[in-house]
Design a protein around this motif. Sequence first.
Motif, PDB file in Angstrom:
ATOM      1  N   GLU A 263       0.836  -1.193   0.000  1.00 45.57           N
ATOM      2  CA  GLU A 263       0.000   0.000   0.000  1.00 45.57           C
ATOM      3  C   GLU A 263       0.874   1.247   0.000  1.00 45.57           C
ATOM      4  N   ASN A 264       0.222   2.403  -0.015  1.00 41.90           N
ATOM      5  CA  ASN A 264       0.969   3.674  -0.038  1.00 41.90           C
ATOM      6  C   ASN A 264       1.938   3.797   1.126  1.00 41.90           C
ATOM      7  N   LEU A 265       1.522   3.343   2.303  1.00 46.30           N
ATOM      8  CA  LEU A 265       2.381   3.474   3.485  1.00 46.30           C
ATOM      9  C   LEU A 265       3.648   2.634   3.334  1.00 46.30           C
ATOM     10  N   HIS A 266       3.534   1.486   2.670  1.00 45.10           N
ATOM     11  CA  HIS A 266       4.713   0.668   2.446  1.00 45.10           C
ATOM     12  C   HIS A 266       5.665   1.326   1.451  1.00 45.10           C
ATOM     13  N   VAL A 267       5.093   1.993   0.465  1.00 45.78           N
ATOM     14  CA  VAL A 267       5.914   2.703  -0.519  1.00 45.78           C
ATOM     15  C   VAL A 267       6.658   3.860   0.142  1.00 45.78           C
ATOM     16  N   GLU A 268       5.965   4.554   1.044  1.00 50.92           N
ATOM     17  CA  GLU A 268       6.609   5.659   1.760  1.00 50.92           C
ATOM     18  C   GLU A 268       7.787   5.156   2.580  1.00 50.92           C
ATOM     19  N   THR A 269       7.597   4.036   3.275  1.00 50.15           N
ATOM     20  CA  THR A 269       8.689   3.439   4.051  1.00 50.15           C
ATOM     21  C   THR A 269       9.811   2.986   3.129  1.00 50.15           C
ATOM     22  N   ALA A 270       9.463   2.421   2.001  1.00 52.50           N
ATOM     23  CA  ALA A 270      10.471   1.962   1.042  1.00 52.50           C
ATOM     24  C   ALA A 270      11.315   3.114   0.528  1.00 52.50           C
ATOM     25  N   LYS A 271      10.681   4.224   0.240  1.00 56.48           N
ATOM     26  CA  LYS A 271      11.418   5.393  -0.249  1.00 56.48           C
ATOM     27  C   LYS A 271      12.363   5.941   0.819  1.00 56.48           C
ATOM     28  N   LYS A 272      11.927   5.900   2.067  1.00 54.93           N
ATOM     29  CA  LYS A 272      12.799   6.332   3.168  1.00 54.93           C
ATOM     30  C   LYS A 272      14.007   5.411   3.292  1.00 54.93           C
ATOM     31  N   THR A 273      13.779   4.125   3.090  1.00 57.35           N
ATOM     32  CA  THR A 273      14.881   3.155   3.152  1.00 57.35           C
ATOM     33  C   THR A 273      15.923   3.462   2.088  1.00 57.35           C
ATOM     34  N   LEU A 274      15.473   3.727   0.863  1.00 52.96           N
ATOM     35  CA  LEU A 274      16.404   4.028  -0.226  1.00 52.96           C
ATOM     36  C   LEU A 274      17.108   5.367  -0.006  1.00 52.96           C
ATOM     37  N   SER A 275      16.386   6.338   0.549  1.00 48.51           N
ATOM     38  CA  SER A 275      17.007   7.639   0.839  1.00 48.51           C
ATOM     39  C   SER A 275      18.098   7.504   1.890  1.00 48.51           C
ATOM     40  N   LYS A 276      17.849   6.672   2.893  1.00 48.60           N
ATOM     41  CA  LYS A 276      18.844   6.453   3.941  1.00 48.60           C
ATOM     42  C   LYS A 276      20.070   5.751   3.378  1.00 48.60           C
ATOM     43  N   ALA A 277      19.849   4.755   2.528  1.00 54.66           N
ATOM     44  CA  ALA A 277      20.966   4.046   1.921  1.00 54.66           C
ATOM     45  C   ALA A 277      21.807   4.994   1.065  1.00 54.66           C
TER      46      ALA A 277
END
Length: 284
Positions: A263-277
């Motif tokens: 869902e959208n919330l999972h995508v938001e978390t995924a984008k944060k993960t990639l930004s942190k990396a």
Amino acid sequence: MDAQFRPYRSLLYIPGSKARALEKARGLAVDAILFDLEDAVTPDAKADARETLKAALAEGGYGARAKIIRINGLDTPWGAEDVAALKDAGADAFLLPKVNSAADIDALAALLGNDTPIWAMMETPLAIFNALSIAAHPRVQGFVAGTNDLAKELGCRDRADRLPMQMALQTILMAARAHGVIAVDGVYNQYKDDAGLHAECEQGRDLGFDGKTLIHPAQVEIANACFAPTEAEIDLARRQIAAHAEIEATGQGVAVVDGKIVENLHVETAKKTLSKAEAIAHMA
């Protein structure tokens, strides 16, 4: 580097009085340096420590590492003088010990007279109960869990699972997340116990902390690894974003990755993960 995107996996305390340690810190793979004028400096060395630290900051060479100065408490003979000597020294933030309420942040902000961000040591029972109002203060950028002092105040036993600390740790995190404040875990005292450090870092990461404060350079590698996204997490994040984008493009069905709905919330978390990396990669 913008604090919003800067990683805070490892924050190493360095005594402001030790020129050799200040020099060595320039080559350590830490995300932030906590230049300590409080616990790590004896009363008779505090005046000299200010000048030693001021000279080191003027010399520079700390690269992308966040430079945070932990001053002495404002209720001590040294706190105000720390601020006067170092408020224009180029620090990225000031860390205030023994914060009890937002009024303590007001007091430091008035002494600073500039817009340098303030971090709060959350190490007293009052700080925990007032965590939400402290996090809401417009000058507060980060929380540091002061677990040693908090344990002393509580009179609790030292346990590997930190069960007596869980209410305080989770309250710190809840307040920080409610107001977009960085939250880092307390120190692990047994600096030669790699297995214990790893377990506590994993617990802190599982809870949601951004990183861990450290007392020895030997702890840096473990903290950096534990608080960084794993290759599996990065791969999953990419696949979640791609799957969700495909469904949005077609307008049909639901996105599913590894048998789980995205869902959208999972995508938001995924984008944060990639930004942190990505931010971590820029620290190298």
